[in-house]
Design an enzyme around this catalytic site. Structure first.
Site, PDB file in Angstrom:
ATOM      1  N   ARG A 219      31.398  41.996  33.085  1.00  0.00           N
ATOM      2  CA  ARG A 219      31.363  43.292  33.763  1.00  0.00           C
ATOM      3  C   ARG A 219      32.736  43.944  33.864  1.00  0.00           C
ATOM      4  NH1 ARG A 219      28.119  42.179  39.205  1.00  0.00           N
ATOM      5  NH2 ARG A 219      28.649  40.008  38.745  1.00  0.00           N
TER       6      ARG A 219
ATOM      7  N   THR B 181      27.535  27.457  38.625  1.00  0.00           N
ATOM      8  CA  THR B 181      28.613  26.968  39.480  1.00  0.00           C
ATOM      9  C   THR B 181      28.510  25.464  39.747  1.00  0.00           C
ATOM     10  OG1 THR B 181      27.278  27.696  41.361  1.00  0.00           O
ATOM     11  CG2 THR B 181      29.019  29.181  40.618  1.00  0.00           C
TER      12      THR B 181
ATOM     13  N   ASN C  34      26.930  34.534  52.377  1.00  0.00           N
ATOM     14  CA  ASN C  34      27.655  33.439  51.739  1.00  0.00           C
ATOM     15  C   ASN C  34      28.782  34.019  50.892  1.00  0.00           C
ATOM     16  OD1 ASN C  34      28.434  31.067  50.406  1.00  0.00           O
ATOM     17  ND2 ASN C  34      26.818  31.262  48.861  1.00  0.00           N
TER      18      ASN C  34
ATOM     19  N   ALA D  34      89.196  64.417  26.789  1.00  0.00           N
ATOM     20  CA  ALA D  34      87.825  64.866  26.582  1.00  0.00           C
ATOM     21  C   ALA D  34      87.566  65.146  25.109  1.00  0.00           C
ATOM     22  CB  ALA D  34      87.566  66.123  27.407  1.00  0.00           C
TER      23      ALA D  34
END
Length: 459
Positions: A16, A79, A170, A423
């Protein structure tokens, strides 16, 4: 105190997320989700951590390194199947095992510690980390009996009308008696629509054996967010950002607009620092007291000294001293060291260089591969010409030198102490101490020439 172990579930690809990057490696404030989980759970003094890897196993191992042991779940079959992969490492050990998901980066070490202590105090075989959800739709419900004891977990799709009204959910995090866990896992079946082995079935198996199952209700529901898509990832980022910013503010840091200030977890900020909107401070940066950062500045892996001001600039992998002024629109690239009291002005880029105390590079200059001494003034438009297309060379500017505007210092070259560069000069040879060096073509004025050109155009 009982021995404590952890099993981190980090094998899923996370379809997803719609990403080539494995889900648990997606960063939250610059740190992979699974690293957040590991850092927090390890803070409760564990004896061993086992991470279950599958998709992207090598990358997960690379990120976590030696902080964990690893077990491969070659097929993702649920799981329960994931946890049982750790059996060879843990099954015979006495103590408590916490099972956590690698996509829950917001749970704090305090919550993990409270869960452990509740589990051990209750002498439970299993303890579920639960929360009261304002909108529990989609979550598994924790069903209790008339004695307020946990009876079972019911998935949303399987819940009846009364069970759907239950707000206790849960979170997917559990503590188990270690030996009881692996004994129960042997009885878990995949006789379900998904054909998977669910860790939640362990709760029912233990209850059927009259083992004690309890629940610890965390008061922080937002901690329990599981990141399954980019929307949840953004929510986790926002929550983590708020948590970190609030901690810094409580420690004495002024954050003008916390909603638009991003601070990574490892950053150290001392008291009385002011952070303006749009500041992004990452990596292992250290900001010392009274410094002021922003608006719209990016600091990565830098040490910023006391009372230093950095406005609308970028600094990376560098050390910036005390009372330094940087910006606006300066770029401090890696391996730069800026001395105390120095100034790096607008549209100045400094790379792999040292700028000594009190030295100034005020505008529109590039200082790369250079050693610049103290009290040096570098004029507008100066460039250290450090690259010949193949090799980089060093420019050395000694103390008290003055570099005129639009000068090119072609490395390797040394400008001696107290020297002046006129310069517009292109310096290709070393300049002795106390000298004036002029390296530009002689000016020649053609009087009336421009007028004649204009007159031709009119004709």
């Amino acid at each position: 105190m009982a021995n404590r172990y952890a099993v981190i579930l980090a094998a899923g690809q996370g379809t997803r997320m719609k990403s080539k990057l494995y889900k648990v490696l997606h960063p939250v404030l610059g740190r992979p989700m699974v690293q957040h989980v590991l850092d927090q759970v390890k803070a409760v003094s564990l004896d061993e951590v086992v991470t279950i890897v599958g998709h992207g196993a090598e990358l997960v191992k690379e990120h976590l390194g030696e902080e964990s042991k690893f077990v491969l779940q070659a097929e993702q079959l649920g799981t329960g199947h994931a946890v049982i992969q750790a059996e060879k490492l843990l099954k015979d050990k006495e103590g408590t095992t916490i099972v956590v998901c690698g996509d829950t980066p917001l749970i704090t070490n305090k919550t993990y510690l409270d869960l452990f202590e509740h589990h051990e105090k209750e002498s439970s075989k299993a303890t579920i980390l639960t929360a009261i959800a304002p909108n529990p739709s989609g979550y598994g419900r924790v069903i209790r009996n008339e004695k307020n004891e946990v009876e079972r977990i019911v998935e949303h799709k399987d819940a009846n009308e009364n069970e759907l009204r239950v707000e206790e959910i849960n979170t997917g995090t559990y503590c188990f008696d270690n030996k009881a866990l692996f004994e129960a896992l042997k009885e878990v079946s995949n006789d379900n629509v998904q054909g998977e082995y669910y860790l939640t079935d362990v709760i029912e198996i233990m209850k059927n054996k009259s083992e004690k199952v309890s629940a610890y209700v965390t008061p922080e529901f937002e901690e329990t967010l599981g990141v399954n898509d980019r929307v949840a990832l953004a929510q986790a980022e926002k929550t983590m950002k708020k948590r970190i910013n609030e901690q810094h503010m409580r420690n004495g840091v002024t954050i003008i607009d916390p909603e638009n200030t991003y601070i990574h977890p490892d950053v150290i900020i001392e008291q009385d620092v002011v952070l303006h909107p749009g500041s992004i401070i990452t990596g292992s940066s250290v900001i010392k007291e009274n410094a002021e950062i922003g608006p719209h500045s990016e600091i990565a892996n830098c040490e910023i000294g006391e009372s230093t001001i950095i406005k609308q600039s970028v600094a990376t992998d560098s050390k910036i001293g005390d009372r330094v002024n940087v910006g606006p629109f300066a770029h401090i690239r890696p391996d730069a060291t800026i001395g105390n009291g120095a100034k790096v002005g607008n549209f100045v880029e400094i790379k792999k260089s040292t700028l000594g105390e009190g030295s100034k590079v005020s505008h529109l200059s590039y200082i790369g591969d250079a050693q610049v001494g103290s009290n040096v003034n570098v004029g507008c438009g100066t460039i250290t010409v450090n690259y010949d297309g193949k090799n980089k060379y060093l420019t050395t500017i000694e103390d008290d030198a003055f570099i005129g505007c639009n000068s090119n210092l072609v490395a390797p070259v040394t400008v001696g102490k107290g020297s002046y560069i006129a310069a517009g000069s292109t310096i290709t040879k070393d300049v002795p101490e106390g000298s004036l060096s002029i390296a530009r073509s002689k000016q020649s004025n053609k009087e009336g020439y421009a007028t004649r050109i204009k007159n031709r155009k009119k004709d």
